[in-house]
Design a protein around this motif. Structure first.
Motif, PDB file in Angstrom:
ATOM      1  N   ASN A 116       0.833  -1.206   0.000  1.00 47.51           N
ATOM      2  CA  ASN A 116       0.000   0.000   0.000  1.00 47.51           C
ATOM      3  C   ASN A 116       0.870   1.260   0.000  1.00 47.51           C
ATOM      4  N   GLY A 117       2.117   1.110  -0.407  1.00 42.01           N
ATOM      5  CA  GLY A 117       3.017   2.257  -0.474  1.00 42.01           C
ATOM      6  C   GLY A 117       4.419   1.736  -0.711  1.00 42.01           C
ATOM      7  N   TYR A 118       5.378   2.659  -0.756  1.00 42.56           N
ATOM      8  CA  TYR A 118       6.777   2.250  -0.898  1.00 42.56           C
ATOM      9  C   TYR A 118       7.334   1.919   0.484  1.00 42.56           C
ATOM     10  N   LYS A 164       3.808   4.643   6.025  1.00 40.07           N
ATOM     11  CA  LYS A 164       3.488   4.623   4.599  1.00 40.07           C
ATOM     12  C   LYS A 164       2.279   5.508   4.311  1.00 40.07           C
ATOM     13  N   ARG A 165       1.306   5.415   5.207  1.00 41.21           N
ATOM     14  CA  ARG A 165       0.075   6.162   5.013  1.00 41.21           C
ATOM     15  C   ARG A 165       0.379   7.666   4.925  1.00 41.21           C
ATOM     16  N   TYR A 166       1.236   8.131   5.824  1.00 38.81           N
ATOM     17  CA  TYR A 166       1.537   9.555   5.813  1.00 38.81           C
ATOM     18  C   TYR A 166       2.458   9.932   4.652  1.00 38.81           C
ATOM     19  N   LEU A 167       3.387   9.048   4.344  1.00 43.35           N
ATOM     20  CA  LEU A 167       4.282   9.326   3.213  1.00 43.35           C
ATOM     21  C   LEU A 167       3.467   9.410   1.921  1.00 43.35           C
ATOM     22  N   VAL A 212       3.112  12.443  -1.025  1.00 45.73           N
ATOM     23  CA  VAL A 212       3.213  12.231  -2.472  1.00 45.73           C
ATOM     24  C   VAL A 212       1.928  12.721  -3.144  1.00 45.73           C
ATOM     25  N   ASP A 213       0.781  12.274  -2.623  1.00 42.21           N
ATOM     26  CA  ASP A 213      -0.498  12.619  -3.250  1.00 42.21           C
ATOM     27  C   ASP A 213      -0.758  14.118  -3.241  1.00 42.21           C
ATOM     28  N   GLU A 214      -0.304  14.789  -2.192  1.00 47.14           N
ATOM     29  CA  GLU A 214      -0.560  16.227  -2.105  1.00 47.14           C
ATOM     30  C   GLU A 214       0.525  17.063  -2.777  1.00 47.14           C
ATOM     31  N   GLY A 215       1.523  16.381  -3.337  1.00 48.37           N
ATOM     32  CA  GLY A 215       2.568  17.096  -4.063  1.00 48.37           C
ATOM     33  C   GLY A 215       3.555  17.828  -3.168  1.00 48.37           C
ATOM     34  N   PHE A 216       3.591  17.454  -1.899  1.00 57.79           N
ATOM     35  CA  PHE A 216       4.550  18.102  -0.994  1.00 57.79           C
ATOM     36  C   PHE A 216       5.974  17.712  -1.355  1.00 57.79           C
TER      37      PHE A 216
END
Ligand code: ATP
Ligand code: MG
Length: 539
Positions: free
Chosen positions: A30-32, A263-266, A270-274
């Motif tokens: 569910n993430g890297y 992972k959830r926060y990372l 990524v999704d928010e383009g930070f």
């Protein structure tokens, strides 16, 4: 004396309880993966399987199709292999049939029942640490009825969330995890591996022990949050009547100061383009660390140094940095790069003057040899290495002062030009006979500065980094309140020609500046800061 996991394994081997150690690294795709996962891989693979001549499976814990996908599976395989892991790859989803059969077995034994409880009711009826939970009215539903309803769940006849399968354990257990936990739910979602074959999916606490049993795992090592789940793990193994009984052991998860370890926060970053993707060099993902210039050996060394503990704590981020710094100090080639250039004109040399100087490629490595650097009339030096009004104890160049140009000559500042209130050019007179290593000038220069020859210099983009999180102030616990909005600084640098030979992901020591790694994604000469020369929070 080894860590507590090694003690357990050595005892089990000595007592003949196991003859081959089998561990697993079980990421959810569910993430890297991040550096915390690297710790788990190092422990399960190097520290356990390799050390005791066993094996370590990479097993995808892919029981939640909504959050998982093939792209994450691919990235995880790449990262785990990059760290040096070798072994077989398994998928929890390959055991869906087995899990389903286990569930049916439990129902038939009167150890599971179908309920229509909602998540809200589940919360309300669960009880608290001091009060027992409330039994559902369906708890004693006839076995045949639960079996039929479970079939309906499986056959797509039930809406998502309308029914669940619960283990029938003990609503008064002091361990809340044992109060009839949900073990199966209805979810009509496409799965990356099994497609639309299933519309019921097992919950983690039910699935994980079955996966471990199916693979003959001997030591199922996980993080401390699962300690309270261990009785449920054992219950599933026993009630499903597996002959092979794996055991769960818990260790403290890795936390690092100023580092996001979820992972959830990372994913949110990524999704928010930070950040610029999962492999942004600021990310504590394995892909980010690799692009930043970390090597598998430096990450393994870090995991060795921090050890394996039974109590949670936070590691200083400097401990991670010193592992790559030590490695690059020994191995990285040296070169000069001027990150914030101003011109220096050597007044007593002609236009077109060119002189070759030999520099050590790496003074810490006798076999590294030398490289040629040319010296000429026009150079670039670092803006910060010249001050018209120097601060106290300033040792570098000032008007009428002397400084040594690294590996070359002592020069004296004889003038400077300013534009818009900023110095753009320094005029300097070379002190004859002051060549490094054969200085007969008698002139003393307190400071040494780096430089590049303008004739040969190449333009490069150099990225300096700071941590993604601001230091913890004792109040703002939440990551979102601690985001550092100035975590990247981009420099238009002038670099030595030698650096144009660099390969992607090759790291160098930029003399006096720190360690930098050639980017592996962008075209042109782009270097990412790996780590500073010395320990400390400064960039
Ligand atoms: P995250 O919350 O970041 O997604 P996770 O534990 O949910 O972490 P998984 O993919 O389920 O991620 O983890 C795979 C394995 O890695 C598990 O065995 C887990 O215990 C371990 N692991 C995850 N984070 C850490 C950490 N910070 N330190 C050590 N091990 C970790
Ligand atoms: Mg998880």
């Amino acid at each position: 004396m080894g860590n507590f996991i090694e003690e357990i394994i050595e005892k089990d081997l000595a007592e003949g309880k196991v003859d081959k150690i089998i561990t697993r690294f079980p990421p959810e795709p569910n993430g890297y993966l991040h550096i915390g996962h690297a710790k788990s891989i190092c422990l399960n693979y190097y520290g356990t399987a390799v050390k005791y001549n066993g094996i370590c499976n990479l097993r995808f814990d892919d029981t939640n199709p909504i959050k998982e996908n093939e792209n994450f599976v691919k990235s995880i395989i790449e990262d785990v292999k990059w760290l040096g892991w070798q072994g077989d790859i398994y998928y929890a989803s390959d055991y869906f049939q087995l899990m389903y059969e286990c569930a049916v077995k439990l129902i038939k034994k009167g150890k599971a029942y179908v309920d229509d409880i909602t998540p809200e009711q589940m919360k309300q009826m669960r009880g608290t640490l001091t009060e027992p939970g409330v039994e559902s009215k369906h708890r004693n539903r006839p076995i045949e009825e639960s079996l039929a309803l479970f079939e309906d769940m499986k056959n797509g006849k039930i809406a998502d969330g309308a029914l669940v399968l619960r283990a029938k354990i003990d609503m008064a257990s002091p361990n809340i995890n044992m109060r009839d936990p949900i073990i199966y739910r209805v979810l009509k979602a496409h799965h990356h591996n099994t497609g639309d074959k299933w519309c019921i999916y097992p919950m983690y606490d039910f699935a994980h022990p079955i996966e471990d049993a199916a693979e003959n795992i001997t030591h199922s090592i996980c993080t401390l949050e699962f300690e309270d789940h261990r009785p449920l793990y054992d219950w599933v193994i026993n009630e499903c009547e597996f002959e092979h009984k794996p055991h769960q052991y818990e260790f403290a998860r890795l936390n690092i100061e100023r580092t996001i370890m979820s992972k959830r926060y990372l994913k949110k970053l990524v999704d928010e383009g930070f950040v610029d993707g999962w492999d942004d060099p600021r990310m504590p993902t394995i892909a980010g660390l690799r692009r930043r210039g970390y090597t598998p050996t430096s990450l393994r060394e870090f995991c060795e140094r921090i050890g394996v503990a039974k109590a949670n704590s936070e590691v200083e981020v400097g401990q991670l940095e010193s592992c790559i710094r030590d490695e690059l100090n020994a191995k990285a080639e040296r070169a000069m790069a001027v990150l914030d250039p101003i011109e220096m004109i050597i007044t007593n040399r002609e236009d077109g003057y060119s002189e070759e100087i030999d520099f050590d490629i790496n003074p810490n490595d006798e076999n590294a040899g030398t490289r040629k650097v040319t010296f000429g009339k026009k150079l670039y030096i670092e803006r910060a290495d010249f001050e018209v009004v120097p601060p106290p104890k300033y040792k570098r160049l000032i008007p009428d002062g002397y400084v040594r140009l690294k590996g070359a000559y002592i020069v004296k500042c004889v003038g400077y030009d300013m534009e818009d209130g900023k110095v753009v050019r320094v005029y300097a007179e070379l002190v004859e006979g002051s060549h490094s290593g054969e200085d007969k000038s008698g002139v003393k220069a307190k400071g040494v500065i780096h430089w590049v020859n303008a004739d040969e210099a190449v333009d490069a983009t150099v990225r300096l980094y700071d941590y993604l999180l601001l230091p913890y102030d004792g109040i703002h616990e939440d990551f979102s309140e601690r985001m550092n909005h100035n975590s990247i600084e981009v420099k238009n640098a002038k670099i030595e020609k030698y650096l144009t030979q660099s390969a992607p992901l090759q790291s160098y020591q930029f003399m006096r500046q720190g360690y930098f790694c050639r980017d592996n994604k962008e075209n042109g000469f782009v270097f990412n800061q790996v780590v500073s020369l010395k320990d400390g929070y400064k960039k």
